[in-house]
Scaffold this active site. Sequence first.
Site, mmCIF file in Angstrom:
data_model
loop_
_atom_site.group_PDB
_atom_site.id
_atom_site.type_symbol
_atom_site.label_atom_id
_atom_site.label_comp_id
_atom_site.label_asym_id
_atom_site.label_seq_id
_atom_site.Cartn_x
_atom_site.Cartn_y
_atom_site.Cartn_z
ATOM 1 N N LYS A 269 0.811 -1.279 -0.110
ATOM 2 C CA LYS A 269 0.104 -0.102 -0.033
ATOM 3 C C LYS A 269 0.802 1.330 0.015
ATOM 4 O O LYS A 269 2.200 1.196 0.130
ATOM 5 C CB LYS A 269 -1.049 -0.056 1.153
ATOM 6 C CG LYS A 269 -2.172 -0.902 0.969
ATOM 7 C CD LYS A 269 -3.130 -0.859 1.882
ATOM 8 C CE LYS A 269 -4.398 -1.742 1.459
ATOM 9 N NZ LYS A 269 -5.614 -1.542 2.322
ATOM 10 N N ARG A 303 -3.617 -9.718 4.719
ATOM 11 C CA ARG A 303 -3.922 -9.945 3.368
ATOM 12 C C ARG A 303 -2.692 -9.276 2.653
ATOM 13 O O ARG A 303 -2.196 -8.250 2.393
ATOM 14 C CB ARG A 303 -5.092 -8.936 3.201
ATOM 15 C CG ARG A 303 -5.702 -9.043 1.730
ATOM 16 C CD ARG A 303 -6.994 -8.262 1.548
ATOM 17 N NE ARG A 303 -7.639 -8.191 0.362
ATOM 18 C CZ ARG A 303 -7.329 -7.565 -0.442
ATOM 19 N NH1 ARG A 303 -6.448 -6.542 -0.672
ATOM 20 N NH2 ARG A 303 -8.085 -7.528 -1.757
#
Length: 333
Positions: A269, A303
């Site tokens: 991210k 994740r």
Amino acid sequence: MTTERGGSPPSQARSARPAQRFASPLSGARQGPAATAPGWVVPDLREPVRTIGRRTFDFDHRIAVMAIVNRTPDSFHDRGATFALDRAVEAAVHAAEQGADWVDIGGVKFAPGPELPAADEIDRVVPVVRQLAQESDVTISVDTFRPEVAAAAIEAGASVVNDTTGLSDPRMAAVVADSDATIVVTHSLAEPRRPLPAPPQYGDVTTEVVGFLRERVDRALAAGIPESRIIVDPGHDLNKNTVHTLELTRRLPEVVALGYPVLAAVSNKDFVGESLGRPRGERLAGSLAVATVSAMLGARIVRMHDVAESVDAMRMVEATLGWRAPVEARHNT
């Protein structure tokens, strides 16, 4: 094998349980499910042993790796590498073979982009779910904010609905309640596929995230979803800038204190890239580091895009804590 544990009604349980347990170096007593090093948070989970799909997880002693397969042409990380059906199925099966505990399949990214009809999203995700369910016993989740997509995916073999809008559509709670599926309740404030109207601002980001998650969990419980089928996700980077997300990660024990398994969706991210000055494609080391820190602070699902590396990292965490025996122990023997 499914393990059942008794408990108090939800409201009573919330007020009766401690926030979390910290492993203390000053006491010889066992601090939770395993003796742990200073700084490790041992979550006090209401329902630590859960059967999700065809697999059973003991979240007192397990950190699950959720692999990501996006059947989208505009995924922020893979840029459409698994958009074709055969590539998506191949990637999902390969992730299971690499040791992923479950695979999260998405047909529409959360970030801004053109509208996609629900029927088209179903056409993207359901064939992947169906074929993966036929080829593997891996837990399957569908990353969607649409109730009709969730219902179709559950019918095809998905056992988790990963709703990145935190049950913003009340019909989603009803769909999950009418099934055996688990719901991931995620913190996010903006509408999916829409740009933020203004930069995100919080008085206290962690306190506000926890309050949001508590309210949405109550919404799930009121709809009839049992505690044993609820997971929470603080929403790293979703409607948050890098400073917000780093603070939220440091204070993850406050999210863990809700008593539900916490999913940390941290892989590749922008907060990782901005923290290190790394572009997309060069964030693996940072992603593994923050996944490990999240596990130390109580997260029980991570994740991740890079499956083999992430599985090794989480299995090493478990071995270090004494939850998993070494594959071999020959050194100096």
